[in-house]
Design a protein around this motif. Structure first.
Motif, PDB file in Angstrom:
ATOM      1  N   MET A 159      81.404 -14.520  -1.794  1.00 53.37           N
ATOM      2  CA  MET A 159      80.462 -15.578  -1.431  1.00 53.37           C
ATOM      3  C   MET A 159      81.013 -16.452  -0.306  1.00 53.37           C
ATOM      4  N   GLY A 160      82.321 -16.427  -0.090  1.00 49.41           N
ATOM      5  CA  GLY A 160      82.898 -17.164   1.040  1.00 49.41           C
ATOM      6  C   GLY A 160      82.377 -16.649   2.373  1.00 49.41           C
ATOM      7  N   PRO A 161      82.543 -15.347   2.666  1.00 56.12           N
ATOM      8  CA  PRO A 161      81.973 -14.804   3.902  1.00 56.12           C
ATOM      9  C   PRO A 161      80.456 -14.956   3.993  1.00 56.12           C
ATOM     10  N   VAL A 162      79.762 -14.838   2.861  1.00 54.61           N
ATOM     11  CA  VAL A 162      78.306 -14.973   2.870  1.00 54.61           C
ATOM     12  C   VAL A 162      77.900 -16.396   3.250  1.00 54.61           C
ATOM     13  N   LYS A 163      78.561 -17.396   2.668  1.00 57.35           N
ATOM     14  CA  LYS A 163      78.242 -18.789   2.999  1.00 57.35           C
ATOM     15  C   LYS A 163      78.685 -19.141   4.419  1.00 57.35           C
ATOM     16  N   ALA A 164      79.745 -18.499   4.914  1.00 54.53           N
ATOM     17  CA  ALA A 164      80.147 -18.716   6.311  1.00 54.53           C
ATOM     18  C   ALA A 164      79.043 -18.228   7.246  1.00 54.53           C
ATOM     19  N   ALA A 165      78.439 -17.090   6.912  1.00 53.12           N
ATOM     20  CA  ALA A 165      77.310 -16.582   7.704  1.00 53.12           C
ATOM     21  C   ALA A 165      76.133 -17.543   7.629  1.00 53.12           C
ATOM     22  N   LEU A 166      75.903 -18.102   6.455  1.00 49.61           N
ATOM     23  CA  LEU A 166      74.806 -19.061   6.278  1.00 49.61           C
ATOM     24  C   LEU A 166      75.011 -20.294   7.161  1.00 49.61           C
TER      25      LEU A 166
ATOM     26  N   VAL B 284      74.032 -28.480   3.498  1.00 49.79           N
ATOM     27  CA  VAL B 284      74.663 -29.457   2.612  1.00 49.79           C
ATOM     28  C   VAL B 284      75.697 -28.718   1.775  1.00 49.79           C
ATOM     29  N   SER B 285      76.922 -29.251   1.752  1.00 48.71           N
ATOM     30  CA  SER B 285      78.019 -28.598   1.045  1.00 48.71           C
ATOM     31  C   SER B 285      78.517 -29.477  -0.098  1.00 48.71           C
ATOM     32  N   PRO B 286      77.931 -29.314  -1.283  1.00 49.34           N
ATOM     33  CA  PRO B 286      78.379 -30.122  -2.422  1.00 49.34           C
ATOM     34  C   PRO B 286      79.734 -29.651  -2.952  1.00 49.34           C
ATOM     35  N   GLY B 287      80.409 -30.549  -3.650  1.00 44.03           N
ATOM     36  CA  GLY B 287      81.568 -30.133  -4.426  1.00 44.03           C
ATOM     37  C   GLY B 287      81.098 -29.324  -5.624  1.00 44.03           C
ATOM     38  N   PRO B 288      82.017 -28.876  -6.470  1.00 45.34           N
ATOM     39  CA  PRO B 288      81.618 -28.087  -7.646  1.00 45.34           C
ATOM     40  C   PRO B 288      80.620 -28.855  -8.515  1.00 45.34           C
ATOM     41  N   LEU B 289      79.531 -28.202  -8.869  1.00 45.20           N
ATOM     42  CA  LEU B 289      78.498 -28.788  -9.724  1.00 45.20           C
ATOM     43  C   LEU B 289      78.351 -27.936 -10.973  1.00 45.20           C
ATOM     44  N   LYS B 290      78.184 -28.562 -12.098  1.00 42.39           N
ATOM     45  CA  LYS B 290      78.006 -27.828 -13.341  1.00 42.39           C
ATOM     46  C   LYS B 290      76.568 -27.334 -13.437  1.00 42.39           C
ATOM     47  N   THR B 291      76.325 -26.193 -12.788  1.00 46.01           N
ATOM     48  CA  THR B 291      74.993 -25.594 -12.807  1.00 46.01           C
ATOM     49  C   THR B 291      75.071 -24.201 -13.421  1.00 46.01           C
ATOM     50  N   ARG B 292      73.911 -23.669 -13.758  1.00 44.95           N
ATOM     51  CA  ARG B 292      73.867 -22.322 -14.329  1.00 44.95           C
ATOM     52  C   ARG B 292      74.410 -21.294 -13.334  1.00 44.95           C
TER      53      ARG B 292
ATOM     54  N   GLY C 251      60.113 -31.236  11.663  1.00 44.53           N
ATOM     55  CA  GLY C 251      60.455 -31.129  10.253  1.00 44.53           C
ATOM     56  C   GLY C 251      61.926 -30.870  10.071  1.00 44.53           C
ATOM     57  N   ALA C 252      62.290 -30.474   8.873  1.00 43.33           N
ATOM     58  CA  ALA C 252      63.701 -30.225   8.562  1.00 43.33           C
ATOM     59  C   ALA C 252      63.828 -29.067   7.578  1.00 43.33           C
ATOM     60  N   LEU C 253      64.864 -28.284   7.798  1.00 43.52           N
ATOM     61  CA  LEU C 253      65.256 -27.217   6.878  1.00 43.52           C
ATOM     62  C   LEU C 253      66.648 -27.563   6.368  1.00 43.52           C
ATOM     63  N   VAL C 254      66.828 -27.513   5.064  1.00 42.86           N
ATOM     64  CA  VAL C 254      68.141 -27.815   4.482  1.00 42.86           C
ATOM     65  C   VAL C 254      68.534 -26.689   3.539  1.00 42.86           C
ATOM     66  N   THR C 255      69.738 -26.153   3.718  1.00 40.05           N
ATOM     67  CA  THR C 255      70.250 -25.124   2.825  1.00 40.05           C
ATOM     68  C   THR C 255      71.509 -25.629   2.133  1.00 40.05           C
ATOM     69  N   MET C 256      71.899 -24.954   1.081  1.00 44.40           N
ATOM     70  CA  MET C 256      73.066 -25.349   0.298  1.00 44.40           C
ATOM     71  C   MET C 256      74.211 -24.362   0.515  1.00 44.40           C
ATOM     72  N   THR C 257      75.383 -24.893   0.810  1.00 41.18           N
ATOM     73  CA  THR C 257      76.552 -24.064   1.068  1.00 41.18           C
ATOM     74  C   THR C 257      77.700 -24.545   0.186  1.00 41.18           C
TER      75      THR C 257
ATOM     76  N   THR D 183      77.127 -29.138   8.995  1.00 36.01           N
ATOM     77  CA  THR D 183      77.400 -28.979   7.572  1.00 36.01           C
ATOM     78  C   THR D 183      77.822 -30.341   7.039  1.00 36.01           C
ATOM     79  N   ILE D 184      77.054 -30.868   6.107  1.00 37.71           N
ATOM     80  CA  ILE D 184      77.297 -32.196   5.548  1.00 37.71           C
ATOM     81  C   ILE D 184      77.956 -32.035   4.171  1.00 37.71           C
ATOM     82  N   TYR D 185      79.177 -32.512   4.068  1.00 36.05           N
ATOM     83  CA  TYR D 185      79.900 -32.400   2.797  1.00 36.05           C
ATOM     84  C   TYR D 185      79.501 -33.531   1.847  1.00 36.05           C
ATOM     85  N   VAL D 186      79.138 -33.144   0.640  1.00 32.12           N
ATOM     86  CA  VAL D 186      78.849 -34.103  -0.428  1.00 32.12           C
ATOM     87  C   VAL D 186      79.801 -33.735  -1.570  1.00 32.12           C
ATOM     88  N   ASP D 187      81.058 -34.011  -1.341  1.00 26.32           N
ATOM     89  CA  ASP D 187      82.078 -33.549  -2.281  1.00 26.32           C
ATOM     90  C   ASP D 187      83.084 -34.637  -2.652  1.00 26.32           C
TER      91      ASP D 187
END
Length: 201
Positions: free
Chosen positions: A105-112, A133-141, A85-91, A190-194
């Motif tokens: 959140m920088g150090p926290v995401k580095a740990a992730l 997966v590392s997206p660029g800035p997204l307009k989310t809540r 299977g696969a596990l995918v997280t967002m960074t 880490t896959i950049y989607v930016d």
């Protein structure tokens, strides 16, 4: 809208809720093909302040929710991923470079991201792949909690080769690829989607 047969309460800070979710999956489906881990939190005062001034409780809560929950999900998903299977997280880019106002959140995401590499190494023998997966800035809540988020948006548009923001669909298509058999030779990355932002000086 997705007509999911399973809808559960899952606050990772509430004991037993995560386990109950995976138990419901086991009882309904019997196995699991992939997990998308897309959760992060930091108390506002700590998020908006300097890393130097971050409270111990705020740092621990940010790590607990944003990083350790991935470890818990991996542990619970492992026995259900009987055929791999696969596990995918967002960074985010702020894990690798200092991004103004991203703060603790920088150090926290580095740990992730480091956790992703270790989980990939440990679970690989069971054909379980792990990605960030590392997206660029997204307009989310969630992103709206970052101070001066509009400035991040403007910078992303200015610096990306196509001068555009990525959107949820871009992230979704990349994630769909990563959990598919087409990505069977990829893990621990880490896959950049930016839009190429991370390549620009």
């Amino acid at each position: 809208e997705l007509e999911s047969p399973i809808i559960t309460q899952m606050n990772v800070e509430n004991p037993g809720e995560l386990e109950a979710t995976f138990k419901a999956i086991e009882e309904k489906w019997g196995k699991l093909d992939f997990v998308i881990h897309s959760i992060a939190f930091c108390p506002m005062d700590d998020l908006h302040g300097r890393v130097t001034d971050c409270s111990k409780d705020g740092f621990l809560q940010a790590m607990r929710v944003s990083c350790y929950s991935l470890i818990e999900m991996a542990r619970l998903a492992e026995p259900l991923m009987k055929d791999g299977g696969a596990l995918v997280t967002m960074t985010y880019y702020g894990a690798d470079k200092v991004v103004e106002n991203y703060n603790v959140m920088g150090p926290v995401k580095a740990a992730l991201e480091s956790t992703v590499r270790y989980l990939a190494a440990e679970l690989g023998s069971k054909k379980i792949r792990v990605h960030a997966v590392s997206p660029g800035p997204l307009k989310t809540r969630a992103a709206s909690g970052i101070a001066h988020f509009d400035k991040l948006i403007e910078e992303a548009i200015a610096r990306t080769p196509e001068h555009r923001l990525v959107d949820i669909e871009d992230v979704g298509m990349t994630t769909a690829f990563l959990v598919s058999g087409g990505a069977r030779a990829l893990t621990g990355d880490t896959i950049y989607v930016d839009g190429g932002f991370h390549n620009m000086a």
